[in-house]
Design a protein around this motif. Structure first.
Motif, PDB file in Angstrom:
ATOM      1  N   SER A  16       0.810  -1.230   0.000  1.00  0.00           N
ATOM      2  CA  SER A  16       0.000   0.000   0.000  1.00  0.00           C
ATOM      3  C   SER A  16       0.835   1.267   0.000  1.00  0.00           C
ATOM      4  CB  SER A  16      -0.952  -0.001   1.205  1.00  0.00           C
ATOM      5  OG  SER A  16      -0.231  -0.073   2.412  1.00  0.00           O
ATOM      6  N   SER A  17       2.154   1.127  -0.108  1.00  0.00           N
ATOM      7  CA  SER A  17       3.008   2.320  -0.064  1.00  0.00           C
ATOM      8  C   SER A  17       4.386   1.975  -0.622  1.00  0.00           C
ATOM      9  CB  SER A  17       3.126   2.778   1.400  1.00  0.00           C
ATOM     10  OG  SER A  17       4.011   3.860   1.533  1.00  0.00           O
ATOM     11  N   VAL A  19       7.951   1.023  -1.757  1.00  0.00           N
ATOM     12  CA  VAL A  19       8.560  -0.024  -2.578  1.00  0.00           C
ATOM     13  C   VAL A  19       7.534  -1.105  -2.939  1.00  0.00           C
ATOM     14  CG1 VAL A  19      10.272  -1.891  -2.523  1.00  0.00           C
ATOM     15  CG2 VAL A  19      10.867   0.383  -1.647  1.00  0.00           C
ATOM     16  N   ARG A  39      -1.778  -3.388   6.703  1.00  0.00           N
ATOM     17  CA  ARG A  39      -2.625  -3.443   7.907  1.00  0.00           C
ATOM     18  C   ARG A  39      -3.777  -2.449   7.854  1.00  0.00           C
ATOM     19  NH1 ARG A  39       2.151  -2.098  11.743  1.00  0.00           N
ATOM     20  NH2 ARG A  39       2.400  -0.745   9.921  1.00  0.00           N
ATOM     21  N   ARG A  43      -5.762   2.837   3.658  1.00  0.00           N
ATOM     22  CA  ARG A  43      -4.534   3.134   2.915  1.00  0.00           C
ATOM     23  C   ARG A  43      -4.382   2.172   1.728  1.00  0.00           C
ATOM     24  NH1 ARG A  43       1.750   3.878   4.458  1.00  0.00           N
ATOM     25  NH2 ARG A  43       1.373   2.790   6.384  1.00  0.00           N
ATOM     26  N   VAL A  63       1.625  -9.128   8.604  1.00  0.00           N
ATOM     27  CA  VAL A  63       2.494 -10.265   8.268  1.00  0.00           C
ATOM     28  C   VAL A  63       2.966 -11.032   9.506  1.00  0.00           C
ATOM     29  CG1 VAL A  63       3.295  -9.461   6.021  1.00  0.00           C
ATOM     30  CG2 VAL A  63       4.530  -8.748   8.088  1.00  0.00           C
ATOM     31  N   ASN A  89       8.248  -7.771   1.624  1.00  0.00           N
ATOM     32  CA  ASN A  89       8.590  -6.339   1.650  1.00  0.00           C
ATOM     33  C   ASN A  89       8.083  -5.618   2.889  1.00  0.00           C
ATOM     34  OD1 ASN A  89       8.971  -3.505   0.341  1.00  0.00           O
ATOM     35  ND2 ASN A  89       6.768  -3.628   0.783  1.00  0.00           N
ATOM     36  N   ARG A 158      18.299  -6.991  10.339  1.00  0.00           N
ATOM     37  CA  ARG A 158      18.571  -7.057   8.901  1.00  0.00           C
ATOM     38  C   ARG A 158      19.720  -8.021   8.591  1.00  0.00           C
ATOM     39  NH1 ARG A 158      14.254  -5.993   6.238  1.00  0.00           N
ATOM     40  NH2 ARG A 158      13.526  -3.853   6.238  1.00  0.00           N
ATOM     41  N   GLY A 185      19.286   1.280   0.187  1.00  0.00           N
ATOM     42  CA  GLY A 185      19.878   2.400   0.913  1.00  0.00           C
ATOM     43  C   GLY A 185      18.749   3.309   1.370  1.00  0.00           C
ATOM     44  N   ILE A 187      15.605   5.223   0.332  1.00  0.00           N
ATOM     45  CA  ILE A 187      14.630   5.279  -0.755  1.00  0.00           C
ATOM     46  C   ILE A 187      13.491   6.205  -0.341  1.00  0.00           C
ATOM     47  CG2 ILE A 187      13.153   3.903  -2.281  1.00  0.00           C
ATOM     48  CD1 ILE A 187      16.183   3.159  -2.413  1.00  0.00           C
ATOM     49  N   THR A 189      10.307   7.157   0.308  1.00  0.00           N
ATOM     50  CA  THR A 189       8.989   6.530   0.511  1.00  0.00           C
ATOM     51  C   THR A 189       8.360   7.138   1.764  1.00  0.00           C
ATOM     52  OG1 THR A 189       9.826   4.823   1.971  1.00  0.00           O
ATOM     53  CG2 THR A 189       9.855   4.316  -0.393  1.00  0.00           C
ATOM     54  N   GLN A 191       8.477   6.118   4.632  1.00  0.00           N
ATOM     55  CA  GLN A 191       9.372   6.081   5.794  1.00  0.00           C
ATOM     56  C   GLN A 191      10.038   7.432   5.996  1.00  0.00           C
ATOM     57  OE1 GLN A 191      11.724   2.987   6.976  1.00  0.00           O
ATOM     58  NE2 GLN A 191      10.694   1.367   5.852  1.00  0.00           N
ATOM     59  N   TRP A 192      10.483   8.053   4.881  1.00  0.00           N
ATOM     60  CA  TRP A 192      11.226   9.306   4.990  1.00  0.00           C
ATOM     61  C   TRP A 192      10.296  10.505   5.102  1.00  0.00           C
ATOM     62  CZ3 TRP A 192      15.845   8.908   6.722  1.00  0.00           C
ATOM     63  CH2 TRP A 192      16.572   7.730   6.471  1.00  0.00           C
ATOM     64  N   ARG A 194       7.533  10.496   6.694  1.00  0.00           N
ATOM     65  CA  ARG A 194       7.121  10.484   8.113  1.00  0.00           C
ATOM     66  C   ARG A 194       8.229  11.056   8.989  1.00  0.00           C
ATOM     67  NH1 ARG A 194       4.885   5.431   6.583  1.00  0.00           N
ATOM     68  NH2 ARG A 194       6.659   4.273   7.400  1.00  0.00           N
TER      69      ARG A 194
HETATM   70  P1  NDP Z   1       6.562   2.320   3.499  1.00  0.00           P
HETATM   71  O1  NDP Z   1       6.357   2.742   4.913  1.00  0.00           O
HETATM   72  O2  NDP Z   1       6.385   3.301   2.403  1.00  0.00           O
HETATM   73  O3  NDP Z   1       5.623   1.053   3.189  1.00  0.00           O
HETATM   74  C1  NDP Z   1       5.587  -0.044   4.050  1.00  0.00           C
HETATM   75  C2  NDP Z   1       4.461  -0.966   3.606  1.00  0.00           C
HETATM   76  O4  NDP Z   1       4.452  -2.123   4.458  1.00  0.00           O
HETATM   77  C3  NDP Z   1       3.098  -0.323   3.753  1.00  0.00           C
HETATM   78  O5  NDP Z   1       2.259  -0.842   2.751  1.00  0.00           O
HETATM   79  C4  NDP Z   1       2.640  -0.801   5.126  1.00  0.00           C
HETATM   80  O6  NDP Z   1       1.236  -0.728   5.237  1.00  0.00           O
HETATM   81  C5  NDP Z   1       3.182  -2.225   5.100  1.00  0.00           C
HETATM   82  N1  NDP Z   1       3.419  -2.819   6.411  1.00  0.00           N
HETATM   83  C6  NDP Z   1       4.205  -2.350   7.412  1.00  0.00           C
HETATM   84  N2  NDP Z   1       4.176  -3.195   8.455  1.00  0.00           N
HETATM   85  C7  NDP Z   1       3.351  -4.216   8.097  1.00  0.00           C
HETATM   86  C8  NDP Z   1       2.923  -5.393   8.738  1.00  0.00           C
HETATM   87  N3  NDP Z   1       3.317  -5.709   9.986  1.00  0.00           N
HETATM   88  N4  NDP Z   1       2.100  -6.233   8.079  1.00  0.00           N
HETATM   89  C9  NDP Z   1       1.670  -5.942   6.818  1.00  0.00           C
HETATM   90  N5  NDP Z   1       2.040  -4.835   6.158  1.00  0.00           N
HETATM   91  C10 NDP Z   1       2.867  -3.977   6.800  1.00  0.00           C
HETATM   92  O7  NDP Z   1       8.017   1.673   3.483  1.00  0.00           O
HETATM   93  P2  NDP Z   1       9.086   1.424   2.338  1.00  0.00           P
HETATM   94  O8  NDP Z   1       8.453   1.198   1.035  1.00  0.00           O
HETATM   95  O9  NDP Z   1      10.125   2.441   2.485  1.00  0.00           O
HETATM   96  O10 NDP Z   1       9.731   0.078   2.886  1.00  0.00           O
HETATM   97  C11 NDP Z   1       9.551  -1.193   2.271  1.00  0.00           C
HETATM   98  C12 NDP Z   1      10.578  -2.133   2.900  1.00  0.00           C
HETATM   99  O11 NDP Z   1      11.900  -1.669   2.596  1.00  0.00           O
HETATM  100  C13 NDP Z   1      10.484  -2.224   4.420  1.00  0.00           C
HETATM  101  O12 NDP Z   1      10.735  -3.544   4.837  1.00  0.00           O
HETATM  102  C14 NDP Z   1      11.590  -1.298   4.872  1.00  0.00           C
HETATM  103  O13 NDP Z   1      12.057  -1.578   6.176  1.00  0.00           O
HETATM  104  C15 NDP Z   1      12.635  -1.565   3.788  1.00  0.00           C
HETATM  105  N6  NDP Z   1      13.647  -0.505   3.676  1.00  0.00           N
HETATM  106  C16 NDP Z   1      13.286   0.759   3.284  1.00  0.00           C
HETATM  107  C17 NDP Z   1      14.236   1.751   3.175  1.00  0.00           C
HETATM  108  C18 NDP Z   1      13.910   3.148   2.736  1.00  0.00           C
HETATM  109  O14 NDP Z   1      14.823   4.018   2.732  1.00  0.00           O
HETATM  110  N7  NDP Z   1      12.687   3.452   2.350  1.00  0.00           N
HETATM  111  C19 NDP Z   1      15.641   1.480   3.495  1.00  0.00           C
HETATM  112  C20 NDP Z   1      15.913   0.127   3.856  1.00  0.00           C
HETATM  113  C21 NDP Z   1      14.943  -0.836   3.947  1.00  0.00           C
HETATM  114  P3  NDP Z   1       0.495  -0.618   6.682  1.00  0.00           P
HETATM  115  O15 NDP Z   1       1.287   0.363   7.499  1.00  0.00           O
HETATM  116  O16 NDP Z   1      -0.894  -0.174   6.371  1.00  0.00           O
HETATM  117  O17 NDP Z   1       0.540  -1.997   7.255  1.00  0.00           O
END
Ligand code: NDP
Length: 260
Positions: A16-17, A19, A39, A43, A63, A89, A158, A185, A187, A189, A191-192, A194
């Protein structure tokens, strides 16, 4: 080049967000069927509105909940006739150092990172075994090889997941299931965005990002885009990557300094 993903079925957790959503889009563009979860129902609905509903299954699921993950995988297999790929992911990082990290932080982080891979894998494994081109991609971070003390629980988790991915690649090879990782690294999204919203700063998001990239030593001088990560994930899912297993591709703009 035809990546051979048309009509294949891929489960992407956390679609839903960021990557995950970019990966869902890229797979739909390749003609694959996709099942994804998150979750937050609103969203998920907002993010996937407008995508090809005929080839996309969405489900609210955490998950960490093995039963709920199994339901999503079984729904996908039932609707699309099998599962050929899995992208683990879903997740987030925990910005805390040693002294701030409680026992709960350590437990929660390890639970999310390990069960976020193991629950979907156990659920999908029989279907992957039945596929003639099964591929698992674990979305990881360069932190696995290059720990940051300010993210101490996430860095340690990790590293464990990178180690687990290697074991899985060996264990599952006999079933014809490839297992690889992408190590991210910084990315751009949710995360940043927020973190920027929570930061005590007058800088615009663009200024803040540029400063962040310089501060962290990103060789390409900018944060990455989610679609740049999706490209690597889709390549590893493709049957054309049939001899690639047990490896990790850094998608990090050069922030990773590890040569291993
Ligand atoms: P986002 O916060 O943009 O997206 C995270 C996604 O995961 C959302 O769809 C969220 O939806 C879902 N999610 C989170 N926790 C759960 C859960 N327990 N069960 C089901 N769904 C879940 O994050 P990114 O796209 O940035 O991150 C994707 C992955 O890459 C993550 O594992 C992150 O740790 C990793 N990563 C990202 C980096 C970055 O710089 N962006 C760097 C290194 C690693 P919802 O909250 O509604 O559940």
């Amino acid at each position: 080049m035809d990546l051979g993903l048309a009509d294949r079925t891929i489960v992407v957790t956390g679609g839903s967000s960021g990557v995950g959503l970019a990966t869902v889009r890229a797979l739909l563009d390749e003609g694959a069927n996709v099942a994804t979860c998150g979750r937050d129902a609103d969203r998920l609905a907002r993010a996937t509105a407008g995508l090809d509903a005929g080839r996309l299954l969405t489900a609210v699921c955490d998950v960490r909940d093995a039963g709920a993950v199994r339901d999503v995988v079984e729904q996908a297999a039932g609707r699309f006739g099998g599962v050929d790929g899995l992208v683990n992911n879903a997740g987030q990082s925990r910005m805390k150092g040693l002294d701030e990290s409680t026992a709960d932080d350590w437990r929660d982080e390890l639970e999310l990172k390990f069960h976020g891979v193991l629950n979907p894998l156990h659920a999908a494994r029989p279907h992957l075994k039945a596929s003639d081109a099964a591929s698992v991609v674990n979305v990881n971070a360069v932190l696995a090889k290059q720990p940051e003390p300010r993210l101490i629980t996430t860095s340690a988790a990790r590293a464990g997941i990178l180690n687990l991915s290697k074991s899985l690649s060996v264990e599952l090879a006999a079933d014809g299931i490839r297992v690889n990782s992408v190590c991210l690294g910084l990315i751009d999204t949710g995360q940043w965005t927020r973190r920027h919203a929570a930061a005590d700063t007058d800088q615009s998001y663009e200024e803040w990002q540029a400063h962040l990239a310089a501060d962290r030593g990103v060789a390409l001088g900018r944060l990455g885009r989610a679609d740049e990560v999706a490209y690597a994930i889709v390549a590893l899912l493709s049957p054309r990557a049939s001899y690639i297993t047990g490896t990790a591709i850094d998608v990090c703009g050069g922030v990773g300094r590890s040569i291993l």
